[in-house]
Design an enzyme around this catalytic site. Structure first.
Site, PDB file in Angstrom:
ATOM      1  N   SER A   9       0.843  -1.202   0.000  1.00  0.00           N
ATOM      2  CA  SER A   9       0.000   0.000   0.000  1.00  0.00           C
ATOM      3  C   SER A   9       0.874   1.247   0.000  1.00  0.00           C
ATOM      4  O   SER A   9       1.646   1.477   0.938  1.00  0.00           O
ATOM      5  CB  SER A   9      -0.894   0.020   1.240  1.00  0.00           C
ATOM      6  OG  SER A   9      -1.407   1.331   1.430  1.00  0.00           O
ATOM      7  N   HIS A  34      -1.457  -1.571  -3.968  1.00  0.00           N
ATOM      8  CA  HIS A  34      -2.697  -1.213  -3.268  1.00  0.00           C
ATOM      9  C   HIS A  34      -2.795   0.307  -3.192  1.00  0.00           C
ATOM     10  O   HIS A  34      -1.911   0.973  -2.659  1.00  0.00           O
ATOM     11  CB  HIS A  34      -2.663  -1.842  -1.882  1.00  0.00           C
ATOM     12  CG  HIS A  34      -3.940  -1.742  -1.126  1.00  0.00           C
ATOM     13  ND1 HIS A  34      -5.024  -2.570  -1.359  1.00  0.00           N
ATOM     14  CD2 HIS A  34      -4.323  -0.912  -0.122  1.00  0.00           C
ATOM     15  CE1 HIS A  34      -6.009  -2.264  -0.521  1.00  0.00           C
ATOM     16  NE2 HIS A  34      -5.610  -1.247   0.237  1.00  0.00           N
ATOM     17  N   ASP A  36      -5.023   3.363  -1.910  1.00  0.00           N
ATOM     18  CA  ASP A  36      -6.065   3.700  -0.938  1.00  0.00           C
ATOM     19  C   ASP A  36      -6.652   5.071  -1.233  1.00  0.00           C
ATOM     20  O   ASP A  36      -5.955   6.081  -1.157  1.00  0.00           O
ATOM     21  CB  ASP A  36      -5.463   3.726   0.473  1.00  0.00           C
ATOM     22  CG  ASP A  36      -5.150   2.334   0.985  1.00  0.00           C
ATOM     23  OD1 ASP A  36      -6.085   1.508   1.056  1.00  0.00           O
ATOM     24  OD2 ASP A  36      -3.981   2.072   1.306  1.00  0.00           O
ATOM     25  N   MET A  38      -9.396   7.877  -0.201  1.00  0.00           N
ATOM     26  CA  MET A  38     -10.200   8.300   0.963  1.00  0.00           C
ATOM     27  C   MET A  38     -10.837   9.658   0.679  1.00  0.00           C
ATOM     28  O   MET A  38     -10.200  10.529   0.087  1.00  0.00           O
ATOM     29  CB  MET A  38      -9.292   8.449   2.185  1.00  0.00           C
ATOM     30  CG  MET A  38      -8.519   7.201   2.519  1.00  0.00           C
ATOM     31  SD  MET A  38      -7.465   7.462   3.945  1.00  0.00           S
ATOM     32  CE  MET A  38      -6.612   5.882   4.008  1.00  0.00           C
ATOM     33  N   HIS A  67      -8.604   0.530  -3.561  1.00  0.00           N
ATOM     34  CA  HIS A  67      -9.465   0.366  -2.382  1.00  0.00           C
ATOM     35  C   HIS A  67     -10.173   1.697  -2.130  1.00  0.00           C
ATOM     36  O   HIS A  67      -9.557   2.654  -1.672  1.00  0.00           O
ATOM     37  CB  HIS A  67      -8.567  -0.036  -1.190  1.00  0.00           C
ATOM     38  CG  HIS A  67      -9.283  -0.174   0.109  1.00  0.00           C
ATOM     39  ND1 HIS A  67      -8.610  -0.263   1.309  1.00  0.00           N
ATOM     40  CD2 HIS A  67     -10.610  -0.233   0.423  1.00  0.00           C
ATOM     41  CE1 HIS A  67      -9.485  -0.381   2.297  1.00  0.00           C
ATOM     42  NE2 HIS A  67     -10.704  -0.359   1.788  1.00  0.00           N
ATOM     43  N   MET A  69     -12.337   3.991  -0.159  1.00  0.00           N
ATOM     44  CA  MET A  69     -12.944   4.288   1.153  1.00  0.00           C
ATOM     45  C   MET A  69     -13.700   5.600   1.004  1.00  0.00           C
ATOM     46  O   MET A  69     -13.303   6.642   1.525  1.00  0.00           O
ATOM     47  CB  MET A  69     -11.840   4.378   2.220  1.00  0.00           C
ATOM     48  CG  MET A  69     -11.288   3.016   2.596  1.00  0.00           C
ATOM     49  SD  MET A  69      -9.701   3.111   3.436  1.00  0.00           S
ATOM     50  CE  MET A  69      -8.623   3.213   2.014  1.00  0.00           C
ATOM     51  N   MET A 138     -11.021  -5.580   6.551  1.00  0.00           N
ATOM     52  CA  MET A 138     -10.229  -4.551   7.238  1.00  0.00           C
ATOM     53  C   MET A 138      -9.914  -5.067   8.631  1.00  0.00           C
ATOM     54  O   MET A 138     -10.816  -5.448   9.382  1.00  0.00           O
ATOM     55  CB  MET A 138     -11.021  -3.243   7.371  1.00  0.00           C
ATOM     56  CG  MET A 138     -11.120  -2.392   6.132  1.00  0.00           C
ATOM     57  SD  MET A 138      -9.552  -1.970   5.332  1.00  0.00           S
ATOM     58  CE  MET A 138      -8.582  -1.256   6.660  1.00  0.00           C
ATOM     59  N   GLY A 143      -8.751   4.256   7.336  1.00  0.00           N
ATOM     60  CA  GLY A 143      -8.512   5.702   7.324  1.00  0.00           C
ATOM     61  C   GLY A 143      -7.056   6.078   7.531  1.00  0.00           C
ATOM     62  O   GLY A 143      -6.638   7.144   7.105  1.00  0.00           O
ATOM     63  N   PHE A 144      -6.306   5.214   8.163  1.00  0.00           N
ATOM     64  CA  PHE A 144      -4.918   5.555   8.488  1.00  0.00           C
ATOM     65  C   PHE A 144      -4.030   4.324   8.393  1.00  0.00           C
ATOM     66  O   PHE A 144      -4.468   3.218   8.738  1.00  0.00           O
ATOM     67  CB  PHE A 144      -4.818   6.122   9.916  1.00  0.00           C
ATOM     68  CG  PHE A 144      -5.684   7.335  10.110  1.00  0.00           C
ATOM     69  CD1 PHE A 144      -5.215   8.604   9.781  1.00  0.00           C
ATOM     70  CD2 PHE A 144      -6.983   7.203  10.569  1.00  0.00           C
ATOM     71  CE1 PHE A 144      -6.034   9.720   9.919  1.00  0.00           C
ATOM     72  CE2 PHE A 144      -7.814   8.307  10.713  1.00  0.00           C
ATOM     73  CZ  PHE A 144      -7.339   9.577  10.388  1.00  0.00           C
ATOM     74  N   GLY A 145      -2.793   4.543   7.966  1.00  0.00           N
ATOM     75  CA  GLY A 145      -1.808   3.470   8.011  1.00  0.00           C
ATOM     76  C   GLY A 145      -1.189   3.408   9.403  1.00  0.00           C
ATOM     77  O   GLY A 145      -1.438   4.271  10.260  1.00  0.00           O
ATOM     78  N   ASP A 176      -6.180  -6.302   5.249  1.00  0.00           N
ATOM     79  CA  ASP A 176      -5.625  -4.943   5.144  1.00  0.00           C
ATOM     80  C   ASP A 176      -5.640  -4.273   6.504  1.00  0.00           C
ATOM     81  O   ASP A 176      -6.711  -4.045   7.080  1.00  0.00           O
ATOM     82  CB  ASP A 176      -6.487  -4.156   4.137  1.00  0.00           C
ATOM     83  CG  ASP A 176      -5.960  -2.750   3.868  1.00  0.00           C
ATOM     84  OD1 ASP A 176      -4.863  -2.400   4.342  1.00  0.00           O
ATOM     85  OD2 ASP A 176      -6.681  -1.999   3.163  1.00  0.00           O
ATOM     86  N   GLY A 177      -4.440  -3.946   6.993  1.00  0.00           N
ATOM     87  CA  GLY A 177      -4.343  -3.171   8.233  1.00  0.00           C
ATOM     88  C   GLY A 177      -3.520  -3.865   9.302  1.00  0.00           C
ATOM     89  O   GLY A 177      -3.897  -4.921   9.789  1.00  0.00           O
ATOM     90  N   GLY A 198       1.364  -1.642   4.266  1.00  0.00           N
ATOM     91  CA  GLY A 198       1.794  -0.274   3.986  1.00  0.00           C
ATOM     92  C   GLY A 198       3.057   0.054   4.748  1.00  0.00           C
ATOM     93  O   GLY A 198       4.168  -0.003   4.202  1.00  0.00           O
ATOM     94  N   SER A 199       2.906   0.350   6.035  1.00  0.00           N
ATOM     95  CA  SER A 199       4.082   0.788   6.788  1.00  0.00           C
ATOM     96  C   SER A 199       5.148  -0.294   6.880  1.00  0.00           C
ATOM     97  O   SER A 199       6.342   0.009   6.856  1.00  0.00           O
ATOM     98  CB  SER A 199       3.681   1.310   8.173  1.00  0.00           C
ATOM     99  OG  SER A 199       2.723   0.490   8.754  1.00  0.00           O
TER     100      SER A 199
HETATM  101  C1  DX5 Z   1      -6.017   1.951   5.838  1.00  0.00           C
HETATM  102  C2  DX5 Z   1      -5.711   1.453   4.459  1.00  0.00           C
HETATM  103  C3  DX5 Z   1      -4.564   0.527   4.418  1.00  0.00           C
HETATM  104  C4  DX5 Z   1      -3.257   1.071   4.949  1.00  0.00           C
HETATM  105  C5  DX5 Z   1      -2.584  -0.068   5.635  1.00  0.00           C
HETATM  106  O1  DX5 Z   1      -7.286   2.433   5.917  1.00  0.00           O
HETATM  107  O2  DX5 Z   1      -6.823   0.792   3.877  1.00  0.00           O
HETATM  108  O3  DX5 Z   1      -4.384  -0.029   3.119  1.00  0.00           O
HETATM  109  O4  DX5 Z   1      -2.412   1.610   3.984  1.00  0.00           O
HETATM  110  O5  DX5 Z   1      -1.480   0.418   6.299  1.00  0.00           O
HETATM  111  P1  DX5 Z   1      -0.655  -0.470   7.332  1.00  0.00           P
HETATM  112  O6  DX5 Z   1      -0.170  -1.675   6.587  1.00  0.00           O
HETATM  113  O7  DX5 Z   1       0.437   0.446   7.757  1.00  0.00           O
HETATM  114  O8  DX5 Z   1      -1.598  -0.832   8.452  1.00  0.00           O
HETATM  115 ZN    ZN Z   2      -6.429  -0.285   1.949  1.00  0.00          ZN
END
Ligand code: DX5
Ligand code: ZN
Length: 220
Positions: A9, A34, A36, A38, A67, A69, A138, A143-145, A176-177, A198-199
């Site tokens: 992501s 991926h 995201d 928002m 994705h 959101m 999820m 909403g946040f990584g 995811d998450g 992501g992170s």
């Molecule tokens: C959060 C996103 C994720 C996000 C995951 O709402 O849908 O795709 O990037 O980030 P990590 O892997 O850092 O939890």
């Molecule tokens: Zn996502």
């Protein structure tokens, strides 16, 4: 073993060198990217939209896993298809007419996914599963990584796999998450086969983190 797919992501990437970071994960063997999206309504944050996807499309051959959101995602499906999406996932909670939305994604020639927030019951999928190529669970509040994986979600992944088996359905199960090298094995064992990170990929060296993920995904 069923196919396993890694979908890094870009939410956690360094946007000032996005092209290079995407290139690194692609070279290292990731299959999806991926993306995201928002809207500041469905989730309390804003991120990217079609222009960024369109410009990345010229640099990458990865499967673009979008994705959404956003509230009322139908408004944007054509725009994301035109920008270069290969698959679009919408949230069941954001769709009043999910059948129409999934049909439209398919009519655009794309793979259609349905995402569920952590506490949304699997029963909303009862009639959607046959029309769905992928279910996204999820495992944090979207909403946040960088948030922590909700441990009770392992049970939900298992329950979804069971439900799909009973329905004779082969759709992908995406998680995811909060996925990292430390919990990847248990998530795969629970039944996920498409992994978003992501992170854990971009807050370090994206190429070597991708390889570390893929190594575990090839073994478990
Ligand atoms: C959060 C996103 C994720 C996000 C995951 O709402 O849908 O795709 O990037 O980030 P990590 O892997 O850092 O939890
Ligand atoms: Zn996502």
């Amino acid at each position: 073993m069923e196919k396993r797919i890694l979908s890094p992501s870009i939410l956690a990437a360094d946007f000032s060198q996005l092209g290079e970071e995407v290139h690194a994960v692609e070279e290292a063997g990731a299959q999806y990217l991926h993306l995201d999206v928002m809207d500041g309504r469905f989730v309390p944050n804003l991120s990217i939209g079609p222009p960024l996807i369109r410009s990345l499309r010229t640099k990458s051959r990865l499967f673009f896993d979008v994705h959404l959101m956003v509230e009322e995602p139908d408004r944007f499906l054509d725009d994301f298809a035109e920008a270069g999406a290969d698959g679009i996932t919408v949230h069941a909670e954001a769709c009043t007419h999910l059948d129409r939305t999934l049909s439209r994604i398919h009519a655009l020639g794309l793979r259609a996914g349905v995402a569920l927030n952590p506490m949304t019951p699997l029963s909303v999928l009862d009639w959607a599963i046959p029309q769905t190529d992928m279910v996204l669970l999820m495992t944090v509040n979207p909403g946040f990584g960088g948030q922590a994986f909700r441990p009770y979600m392992l049970e939900k992944i298992r329950a979804l796999r069971e439900k799909m088996r009973n329905a004779g359905c082969e759709a992908d199960v995406q998680v995811d998450g909060g996925v990292g090298l430390q919990n990847l094995e248990s998530i795969l064992q629970a039944g996920a086969n498409v992994i978003v990170a992501g992170s854990a990929i971009f807050n370090g060296t994206p190429g070597s983190s991708t390889k570390a993920f893929l190594e575990i995904m090839g073994k478990v």
